[in-house]
Design an enzyme around this catalytic site. Structure first.
Site, short mmCIF file in Angstrom:
data_model
loop_
_atom_site.label_atom_id
_atom_site.label_comp_id
_atom_site.label_asym_id
_atom_site.label_seq_id
_atom_site.Cartn_x
_atom_site.Cartn_y
_atom_site.Cartn_z
N PHE A 38 -17.91 -4.82 27.00
CA PHE A 38 -18.23 -6.24 26.76
C PHE A 38 -19.71 -6.46 26.48
O PHE A 38 -20.12 -7.55 26.13
CB PHE A 38 -17.72 -7.13 27.90
CG PHE A 38 -18.43 -6.98 29.21
CD1 PHE A 38 -19.49 -7.81 29.52
CD2 PHE A 38 -18.02 -6.04 30.13
CE1 PHE A 38 -20.15 -7.69 30.73
CE2 PHE A 38 -18.67 -5.91 31.35
CZ PHE A 38 -19.73 -6.74 31.66
N GLN A 105 -21.47 2.22 35.51
CA GLN A 105 -21.84 0.88 35.04
C GLN A 105 -20.58 0.02 34.89
O GLN A 105 -20.69 -1.15 34.56
CB GLN A 105 -22.55 1.00 33.68
CG GLN A 105 -23.84 1.79 33.75
CD GLN A 105 -24.40 2.08 32.36
OE1 GLN A 105 -23.94 2.96 31.65
NE2 GLN A 105 -25.39 1.30 31.96
N HIS A 123 -23.05 -2.14 38.66
CA HIS A 123 -22.87 -3.48 38.06
C HIS A 123 -21.80 -4.29 38.78
O HIS A 123 -21.31 -5.27 38.24
CB HIS A 123 -22.55 -3.37 36.57
CG HIS A 123 -23.72 -2.89 35.75
ND1 HIS A 123 -23.60 -2.43 34.46
CD2 HIS A 123 -25.03 -2.79 36.05
CE1 HIS A 123 -24.79 -2.06 34.00
NE2 HIS A 123 -25.67 -2.27 34.94
N CYS A 131 -17.85 -16.91 47.26
CA CYS A 131 -18.06 -18.34 47.04
C CYS A 131 -19.57 -18.57 46.85
O CYS A 131 -20.38 -18.12 47.66
CB CYS A 131 -17.56 -19.13 48.25
SG CYS A 131 -18.05 -20.87 48.20
ZN ZN Z 1 -16.94 -21.58 50.16
#
Ligand code: ZN
Length: 253
Positions: A38, A105, A123, A131
């Site tokens: 990517f 990687q 990576h 979160c």
């Molecule tokens: Zn949270």
């Protein structure tokens, strides 16, 4: 063809002679598993959007939906991908005591799924998500499956956006993992670079670090790298074919 056999045997010989060999793998190691690079403009993932505009930490915090829309096709491919013979060969080398660790990687987790135990994922990876509000860490697989089905940005119970534990552009690499990778590099007397064009820093510096203290270097990559001239064995061929043959020769002779 005879030349390739000779190179494979020479690589196997270096592996047998080494006290501490380390593999460094890049995106090319997972392309035989169907996962596009990517970071590469040829992957197609660059054609519609600039990854820097969606896959940077700044962009993620500003507009997580943009990141998730971009990564959706890649996440689907990654969930379905299987380790290729190159992954299995490295796991076998580790099991046989001929390979200390894999520095990668890649974020797809295929080395572990093939059985490699000591893997430094510089990576990050997709197995967990964090979160960005309360920093709760959760397993990512069900989150990703739900996201693939519905396309909604995954959220924490606190309402915060969940970010996969992959390193985005503009984000620091995980220091503890990078340190472990550097320690293995400093301790190695042989480095195998597989499927990496050695263009992404700071991982691209590791082979130079290894060469600097006298380690030998094997490169298996389709594309040329800036260290080709310094490699003891240089193989421009399909790694899913060549790496198993190197491992087989190293383990069974
Ligand atoms: Zn949270």
């Amino acid at each position: 063809m005879q030349d390739l056999d000779k190179l494979i045997n020479r690589a196997a010989e270096l592996l047998r002679q080494a006290d501490s060999a380390v593999a460094l793998t890049g995106a090319g190691h997972s392309t035989p598993s169907g996962i596009p690079d990517f970071r590469s403009p040829e992957s197609g993932l660059w054609t519609q959007v600039d990854p820097l505009a969606v896959a940077s930490l700044f962009a993620f915090r500003l507009r997580p939906q943009g990141f998730y829309d971009w990564i959706r096709p890649l996440a689907r491919v990654m969930l379905e991908a299987q380790p290729n013979p190159g992954h299995h060969a490295l796991a076998q080398l580790e099991k046989a005591g001929l390979l200390r660790s894999v520095i990668t990687q890649n974020i797809d987790g295929l080395h572990q799924r093939a059985g490699s135990l000591r893997v430094h994922e510089v990576h990050g990876h997709m197995r967990e998500a964090t979160c960005i509000h309360c920093y709760r860490v959760v397993p990512a697989e069900s989150l990703i499956e739900e996201f693939l089905a519905e396309g909604q940005v995954p959220r924490c119970t606190c309402g915060g956006v969940m970010k996969p534990n992959v390193i985005l552009f503009g984000e620091q690499l995980p220091l503890n993992i990078l340190t472990a990778a550097r320690q293995d590099t400093m301790a190695c007397d042989l480095m195998l670079v597989i499927g990496s064009s050695l263009t992404v820093e700071p991982v691209s510096d590791l082979p130079l670090m290894a060469l600097g203290h006298g380690a030998k270097l094997i490169i298996v990559n389709y594309q040329p790298t800036h260290l080709d001239e310094r490699a003891d064995v240089l193989i421009h061929a399909d790694l899913a074919d060549v790496v198993p043959r190197i491992a087989d020769a190293a383990i069974n002779s």
